[in-house]
Design a protein around this motif. Sequence first.
Motif, PDB file in Angstrom:
ATOM      1  N   MET A   1       0.854  -1.178   0.000  1.00  0.00           N
ATOM      2  CA  MET A   1       0.000   0.000   0.000  1.00  0.00           C
ATOM      3  C   MET A   1       0.896   1.236   0.000  1.00  0.00           C
ATOM      4  O   MET A   1       1.914   1.278   0.676  1.00  0.00           O
ATOM      5  N   SER A   2       0.489   2.233  -0.755  1.00  0.00           N
ATOM      6  CA  SER A   2       1.280   3.459  -0.811  1.00  0.00           C
ATOM      7  C   SER A   2       1.182   4.202   0.521  1.00  0.00           C
ATOM      8  O   SER A   2       0.276   3.965   1.315  1.00  0.00           O
ATOM      9  N   CYS A   4       0.498   6.812   3.551  1.00  0.00           N
ATOM     10  CA  CYS A   4      -0.674   7.619   3.893  1.00  0.00           C
ATOM     11  C   CYS A   4      -0.238   9.074   4.056  1.00  0.00           C
ATOM     12  O   CYS A   4       0.952   9.380   4.097  1.00  0.00           O
ATOM     13  N   GLN A  68      -7.338   3.973  -9.634  1.00  0.00           N
ATOM     14  CA  GLN A  68      -6.196   3.716  -8.755  1.00  0.00           C
ATOM     15  C   GLN A  68      -6.328   4.496  -7.443  1.00  0.00           C
ATOM     16  O   GLN A  68      -6.129   3.948  -6.355  1.00  0.00           O
ATOM     17  N   ARG A  69      -6.693   5.761  -7.550  1.00  0.00           N
ATOM     18  CA  ARG A  69      -6.856   6.584  -6.349  1.00  0.00           C
ATOM     19  C   ARG A  69      -7.988   6.024  -5.479  1.00  0.00           C
ATOM     20  O   ARG A  69      -7.863   5.935  -4.256  1.00  0.00           O
ATOM     21  N   TRP A  71      -8.970   2.953  -5.317  1.00  0.00           N
ATOM     22  CA  TRP A  71      -8.480   1.702  -4.729  1.00  0.00           C
ATOM     23  C   TRP A  71      -7.608   1.976  -3.503  1.00  0.00           C
ATOM     24  O   TRP A  71      -7.812   1.391  -2.440  1.00  0.00           O
ATOM     25  N   TYR A  72      -6.643   2.877  -3.639  1.00  0.00           N
ATOM     26  CA  TYR A  72      -5.766   3.179  -2.505  1.00  0.00           C
ATOM     27  C   TYR A  72      -6.547   3.799  -1.346  1.00  0.00           C
ATOM     28  O   TYR A  72      -6.293   3.491  -0.178  1.00  0.00           O
ATOM     29  N   ASP A  73      -7.492   4.675  -1.652  1.00  0.00           N
ATOM     30  CA  ASP A  73      -8.316   5.260  -0.588  1.00  0.00           C
ATOM     31  C   ASP A  73      -9.121   4.171   0.125  1.00  0.00           C
ATOM     32  O   ASP A  73      -9.263   4.189   1.353  1.00  0.00           O
ATOM     33  N   ARG A  76      -6.947   2.219   2.497  1.00  0.00           N
ATOM     34  CA  ARG A  76      -6.666   3.002   3.707  1.00  0.00           C
ATOM     35  C   ARG A  76      -7.887   3.099   4.622  1.00  0.00           C
ATOM     36  O   ARG A  76      -7.745   3.298   5.824  1.00  0.00           O
TER      37      ARG A  76
END
Length: 148
Positions: A1-2, A4, A68-69, A71-73, A76
Motif C-alpha cells: 500500500m502506498s 498515507c 487507482q486513487r 483503490w488506494y483510498d 486506507r
Amino acid sequence: MSPCDFWIPDDPGFIVEFDESQHFTIPRKLVLSAYPDDHPVGFSRDRWIALCEKHNAKDNDPPYRDEQRAWYDTLRDLIPPLEGLQPTVRIYASDFAWCSLDPDSDNDLRQFLEYLDELKEKYLTLDRLENPDKRWTLDEMEQGWDKA
C-alpha cells in the motif's frame, strides 16, 4: 500500500487522509457505496458520496488514475480497523484554510487536534443513529449534523 498522508501514533494509532477535489470521483463513489454498513470509518460516507457527485472529478493521466486513487483510498479506509487500529479519518481540503496552520505553533497544533477529535466523535457515532439507513444530502450535512 502506498504511504498515507499522516499517521497519528495514538493508542491505537490512526491514519489521517487529506482529500482534495481530485479524490471525489465516480469510482470513489461506487466503492464508498459498497462499504459494509458495519465497517467503522472516521468520516461521513454519505458526505463523501455527495462530494463525489458534486465534484465528479476526472484525472486521466494515466488513464486509470481515478480507479487507482479510489483503490488506494479504499485500502486506507478498510484495512486499519481490521488490523486493530482506529478508523481512518478523512479531512476535506475545502473545510478549512489548512495552510494557515503553523506546525510549530502550540495553538495551531491544539486547534488541529481538537478538529480531529471532533471529527472522530462526530463521524464515528453516525453508526449509532436511530435511522442508520438514512442517506444524507450534501445540503443537510453542510447545515450541520446537530440540525439533521
